[in-house]
Design an enzyme around this catalytic site. Structure first.
Site, PDB file in Angstrom:
ATOM      1  N   HIS A 210       1.582  12.931  86.706  1.00 40.52           N
ATOM      2  CA  HIS A 210       1.538  12.009  85.565  1.00 40.52           C
ATOM      3  C   HIS A 210       1.846  12.744  84.263  1.00 40.52           C
ATOM      4  CE1 HIS A 210      -0.148   8.425  83.386  1.00 40.52           C
ATOM      5  NE2 HIS A 210      -0.318   9.351  82.459  1.00 40.52           N
ATOM      6  N   GLU A 211       1.104  13.800  83.999  1.00 37.50           N
ATOM      7  CA  GLU A 211       1.313  14.526  82.741  1.00 37.50           C
ATOM      8  C   GLU A 211       2.674  15.225  82.714  1.00 37.50           C
ATOM      9  OE1 GLU A 211      -0.560  13.853  80.390  1.00 37.50           O
ATOM     10  OE2 GLU A 211      -2.144  12.920  81.571  1.00 37.50           O
TER      11      GLU A 211
ATOM     12  N   HIS B  86       5.174  12.833  81.442  1.00 37.54           N
ATOM     13  CA  HIS B  86       5.172  12.814  79.981  1.00 37.54           C
ATOM     14  C   HIS B  86       5.969  13.998  79.436  1.00 37.54           C
ATOM     15  CE1 HIS B  86       2.600   9.481  79.063  1.00 37.54           C
ATOM     16  NE2 HIS B  86       1.527   9.976  79.648  1.00 37.54           N
TER      17      HIS B  86
ATOM     18  N   HIS C  56       9.633  13.517  79.461  1.00 37.06           N
ATOM     19  CA  HIS C  56      10.026  12.642  78.359  1.00 37.06           C
ATOM     20  C   HIS C  56      10.223  13.460  77.081  1.00 37.06           C
ATOM     21  CE1 HIS C  56       9.242   8.324  76.609  1.00 37.06           C
ATOM     22  NE2 HIS C  56      10.494   8.696  76.473  1.00 37.06           N
TER      23      HIS C  56
END
Length: 708
Positions: free
Chosen positions: A490-491, A494, A497
């Site tokens: 998940h991180e 990020h 991105h």
């Protein structure tokens, strides 16, 4: 007089010497211009912040006093580029207050935050500056701007409006005071939470009290006890300690004790009580919104979200409630039946029993639990797997660089190279809990990305992912749970991105997108966690190097929707609570606990615990960026389920799909409306169907999809 002049000269010399030794005042000479953490001391922040404020104030004055007519270059671009020093120091200051704080840093924050709030207001409420911004905005149709320039102009203009530029006289004074108070309240809320977590420990000295706990949890508790200088075993409220205890400990009384310690944080009669802070935060945000012409804070916030208004948010939450509640109730009954087989027909599963009996049921149904999987998820191997996934999808590679300074010995720094072998980004990884780190997991940046319009140089970002994973013990490396593997993915999503950012302007780059779009890149990565082809690239036993057995993978996949409906309603309950606090049109003076229980009642499956309180520790919505925005996780989950279905159609490692996701979403930042970006990638608007199918709530009646 001569003596006074000499004293003044000496003072200037001393100040200049001090400034010369302050790393913030120098161009960083570190590899890739990374933050020189090894040189920064607490005493460096205040003078750098004050000088940064002075410099930006001068830059703003220069814009205002420019005798030339306002243009995009001399007003909008000049504003975008102002405050370089202040941004540099406050970025480090803010990030370390979350990742590596101490009492001195927190005291300094209490002094600096009002100063920074006042400075921000001095800019946003500068009438002459706003006149120039408005003049450019009013002629935007005639300026032949690029789409990105147009977006920057619109964002800056809207930003001034939303920060009170149209307020006059007494209203402007009130806005200044409210924002100053809000800054102070959010800081206090966060610090109280950290102190409550750090001040609690459950010390056990009788080995019988450890019954049911796996060896990994017992070893970690012994290690913690050793660190704290006490006999026996110590359990804390940090996730790697709390979660295994609640999942495996046979002693119900101790589970109850630890549960209550965790779920009553900041409600006790001490200096860390957040009850009144919650009221102040809610009422202050409402007052700011109403001062700006909105009915409530949610209306103010959602105007700049994909959802656009609270009706759309409630529509999503209610759809999820209707779809998932029947299954969630069945899931609770299944756990209840198992517990009653062991404890008798009158036994009621309480919240401190849920993880314990859910785990037993999962093990019974699927013969799988976190401890079976943990030996196959050694942190270094997981890291190789996650980095390798990015290599396979996007062609990027990671190279550890020990010459890059870090802020703690647990932190590693990596050069990230693009497929053409050029530097794409710097990535910091910080995995384990400590007293100076707040709970949870997050991604942040120490430097954003932008393109110099004169030279064409693409200034690449410095990104950090911070987590609180299981620590290594004296005789074992860090072995992660499956949930921790998902959190890593998940991180890392990020961070992609941030790392793929490719915008001209820093304020539009990377994760600078609508808040209910920012979770798409992170949550789409979680989908890979149960894909056999991905697991086979790294999951192997830390002692024998045996790959994760096919049978275990099958059980993991089969169990992937275990209690998915309950988990969904838990997230929905947080969304309902968030919206209840921020759709208020009148000040709140009531009972925080009662209001909380009423607000999320229809999403509650487990029995209510009267003294428990989420609001007093709910940093996301009270001290983070998710105020009136917690629904974003479920909103983005609809997007990520729909988006990942394309990977499932084409193949989970399909480079063409990955490149499309990179070019149409990851690299675009906030340069265009997120729905435009999403439709460009997916070819259609998302529906809730893909999520319902993925969670097993709805049957997939379409054609069976195959992978390449």
């Amino acid at each position: 007089m001569k003596r006074l002049n000499v004293i003044l000269i000496l003072l200037c010399i001393i100040i200049n010497m001090m400034n010369a030794q302050n790393p913030f005042f120098e161009k960083y000479t570190t590899p890739y211009g990374t933050v020189p953490f090894d040189k920064i001391k607490t005493e460096h922040y205040e003078p750098a912040i004050r000088e940064g404020i002075r410099q930006q104030a001068a830059e703003i004055d220069a814009i205002v006093n420019n005798p030339e007519a306002p243009t995009f270059a001399n007003t909008i671009l000049a504003y975008e580029k102002s405050g370089e020093l202040l941004d540099r120091v406050t970025t480090v200051f803010g990030n370390l207050r979350s990742a590596e704080t101490n009492d001195d840093l927190q005291i300094l924050a209490q002094e600096m935050m009002p100063l920074l709030s006042e400075h921000s207001n001095n800019i946003s409420l500068n009438e002459e500056l706003f006149k120039r911004v408005k003049a450019v905005y009013n002629q935007k149709e005639q300026l032949n701007l690029t789409p990105e320039q147009t977006k920057l102009l619109e964002n800056i203009y809207d930003g001034f409006i939303r920060r009170g530029a149209n307020l006059q006289g007494e209203a402007q004074k009130q806005y200044r005071q409210l924002t100053k108070e809000l800054s102070s309240f959010t800081l206090q809320f966060s610090e109280n939470n950290l102190k409550e977590i750090n001040n609690y420990q459950l010390v056990l000295t009788d080995k019988a009290q450890l019954a049911g706990l796996p060896e990994s949890a017992i070893e970690a508790a012994a290690e913690t006890a050793k660190e704290k200088g006490v006999e026996g075993w110590v359990f804390t409220l940090q996730a790697p300690s709390y979660i295994p205890f609640m999942t495996y400990a046979d002693n119900r009384d101790l589970r109850h004790e630890l549960y209550m310690a965790y779920n009553t944080k900041c409600t006790h009669n001490n200096e860390y009580n957040n009850i009144d802070i919650v009221k102040k935060l809610v009422n202050t945000r409402m007052a700011i919104a109403q001062l700006l012409g909105y009915e409530n804070f949610a209306q103010y916030t959602l105007k700049k979200r994909m959802a656009e208004d609270s009706d759309a948010v409630y529509n999503l939450l209610n759809q999820l409630l209707e779809a998932y509640t029947p299954t969630a109730k069945k899931e609770y009954q299944e756990v209840q039946e198992l517990a009653r087989q062991e404890q008798g027909a009158e036994f009621t599963v309480m919240p401190w029993d849920w993880s314990y009996y859910s785990n037993k049921l999962k093990d019974k149904k699927f013969n799988i639990n976190e401890e079976m999987l943990r030996p196959y998820f050694e942190l270094e191997k997981v890291k190789e797997g996650v980095f390798g996934l990015a290599t396979r999808l996007y062609g990027i590679t990671f190279k550890k660089n020990t010459d890059i300074p870090v802020y703690h010995k647990d932190v590693d720094a990596y050069e990230v190279l693009d497929k053409d072998n050029k530097t794409l980004a710097i990535l910091y990884t910080d995995f384990h809990p400590r007293t100076g780190k707040r709970a949870g997991a997050w991604m942040t940046e120490y430097k954003g990305q932008w393109i110099d319009e004169k030279t064409g140089e693409n200034s690449r970002p410095h990104v950090s992912i911070v987590m609180n994973f299981t620590k290594p013990t004296g005789n074992k490396p860090a072995l992660l749970t499956f949930d921790e593997v998902e959190t890593f993915l998940h991180e890392f999503g990020h961070s992609l991105h941030g790392m793929f950012a490719n915008s001209t302007y820093e304020s539009l780059s990377g994760t600078s997108v609508y808040w209910d779009f920012v979770e798409l890149p992170s949550q789409i990565m979680e989908n890979f966690a149960i894909e056999k082809e991905f697991l086979n690239t790294f999951a192997q036993h830390y002692q024998t190097d045996e790959k994760l057995p096919e049978e275990l993978i099958k059980r993991l996949v089969d169990a992937s929707n275990f209690n998915a409906a309950y988990a969904c309603l838990r997230q929905v309950s947080f969304g309902l609570l968030d919206m209840a606090w921020y759709t208020r049109n009148a000040p709140f003076e009531g009972d925080v606990k009662e209001y909380e229980q009423q607000s999320w009642a229809k999403a509650q499956i487990l029995p209510v615990v009267k003294d428990a309180c989420m609001s007093t520790q709910f940093s996301h919505i009270f001290a983070g960026g998710y105020s009136a925005g917690y629904y974003s996780y479920k909103w983005a989950e609809v997007l990520d389920a729909d988006a990942f279905s394309l990977f499932k159609q084409k193949g989970i490692f399909n480079r063409e799909v990955a490149e499309s996701f990179r070019n149409n979403i990851l690299s675009k930042g906030g340069t265009e409306h997120p729905m435009i970006l999403y439709k460009r990638f997916r070819g259609q608007e998302p529906t809730i169907d893909a999520l319902l199918i993925r969670n097993g709530i709805k049957e997939n009646t379409g054609n069976k999809k195959t992978e390449d």
